[in-house]
Design a protein around this motif. Sequence first.
Motif, PDB file in Angstrom:
ATOM      1  N   UNK A   1     -19.240 -36.699  32.044  1.00 34.98           N
ATOM      2  CA  UNK A   1     -18.406 -35.567  31.621  1.00 34.98           C
ATOM      3  C   UNK A   1     -17.410 -36.005  30.550  1.00 34.98           C
ATOM      4  N   UNK A   2     -16.871 -37.221  30.688  1.00 32.89           N
ATOM      5  CA  UNK A   2     -15.944 -37.720  29.672  1.00 32.89           C
ATOM      6  C   UNK A   2     -16.661 -37.934  28.340  1.00 32.89           C
TER       7      UNK A   2
ATOM      8  N   UNK B   1     -15.350 -28.449  31.631  1.00 32.37           N
ATOM      9  CA  UNK B   1     -16.482 -29.261  32.097  1.00 32.37           C
ATOM     10  C   UNK B   1     -16.014 -30.272  33.138  1.00 32.37           C
ATOM     11  N   UNK B   2     -14.882 -30.915  32.876  1.00 35.37           N
ATOM     12  CA  UNK B   2     -14.334 -31.877  33.834  1.00 35.37           C
ATOM     13  C   UNK B   2     -14.000 -31.173  35.144  1.00 35.37           C
TER      14      UNK B   2
ATOM     15  N   UNK C   1     -17.887 -36.209  22.648  1.00 35.91           N
ATOM     16  CA  UNK C   1     -18.856 -35.662  21.691  1.00 35.91           C
ATOM     17  C   UNK C   1     -18.404 -34.295  21.162  1.00 35.91           C
ATOM     18  N   UNK C   2     -17.895 -33.448  22.046  1.00 33.98           N
ATOM     19  CA  UNK C   2     -17.432 -32.127  21.646  1.00 33.98           C
ATOM     20  C   UNK C   2     -16.269 -32.231  20.668  1.00 33.98           C
ATOM     21  N   UNK C   3     -15.324 -33.105  20.968  1.00 36.11           N
ATOM     22  CA  UNK C   3     -14.155 -33.284  20.110  1.00 36.11           C
ATOM     23  C   UNK C   3     -14.573 -33.809  18.729  1.00 36.11           C
ATOM     24  N   UNK C   4     -15.488 -34.788  18.694  1.00 37.97           N
ATOM     25  CA  UNK C   4     -15.904 -35.369  17.417  1.00 37.97           C
ATOM     26  C   UNK C   4     -16.633 -34.351  16.542  1.00 37.97           C
ATOM     27  N   UNK C   5     -17.538 -33.577  17.140  1.00 34.69           N
ATOM     28  CA  UNK C   5     -18.290 -32.580  16.372  1.00 34.69           C
ATOM     29  C   UNK C   5     -17.360 -31.511  15.811  1.00 34.69           C
TER      30      UNK C   5
END
Length: 338
Positions: A86-87, A59-60, A92-96
Amino acid sequence: MLSPFGNDDRARFQRAAAVNVAGNAVKIAVEGAAGLAFGSVALVADAAHSVADLVASAVVFVWGGSRYESADETHPHGHQRIEPLTALFVGATVAILGLLLLRESVRGLVGSAEVTASPLLVGALLFAMADMYLLYRYTELVNADLGSTALDALAVDCLNDIYTTIAALVGVFGVFLNVPILDPVAGALVSLLVVYQGVEIGRENVTYLVGAAPPSGDRERVVAALRDHPAVEGVHDLTVYYDGTDLEVEVHVEVDGEMTLRAAHDVETDLVTSLRALEDVGDVHVHLDPSGLGEWKDAPEWEDAADGSDASGEPDASSGPDASREPDPSGGPDAPME
């Protein structure tokens, strides 16, 4: 040496993001294969964590470089908010994913942990640690000049990956010591670290997106730059806030009221130029006030304008539809209509 991305800041940014994509892909392949082959929850959890890293770095790579695009009709203030957005997605992706991994680790704790001891498990984890360390050092080196929050998030992610891999290594050693429950325990620890990392990345970048105030040091250096100009006699109504990763400044500056319009224009230009030269400062809006006059919104006549009274509270004879006016002898705009 030719580069497929070029050599400007945007090219260096995208090259660093692309290297992160490749580094995470290699780690996923090595750890995932070893974890699935020998039944290690800790290795699978660490590899799955890197799946989130892979998505985030992709994504980045695709959207993060938009911060280097110039302002246009659809984005008159530029594209600075795209990078923290994007950050934020990274966080959010990492936490989920961390929460999902935690659920799997808890299942391993309450169920039976069947892990086959193999030196390949240790080898895969050592490879993952070396991979992430090299990726971390490279990303930090590139970002030392760019100052990108998105690349900073990826670098922090790489560093935390080393810690989570160490936790997974503890779980694998438990298998060798015939204490297989250490593997899901290590997986749970990895998951908690992943969730914490995601929350921290998200919290930092929400600050940029909502236009929060920066640390007091940023405000102080703005005031110092303003007062450094010899024509400035006072500073008030200063607002400094984030516009994406850049700082936007709005301020009222007091100058000599007898100054000519041309001289005032030159002072304003000098102030805007000096503030924009400060690190991280983007847009600057300076309003010049005559010194000693006070701010217009604090004037008594402004407070009483709504009811048509003067500063004493009595109706103002010079206002209202029935007020009498002396005709303008010049026949100007105040002259009565025939």
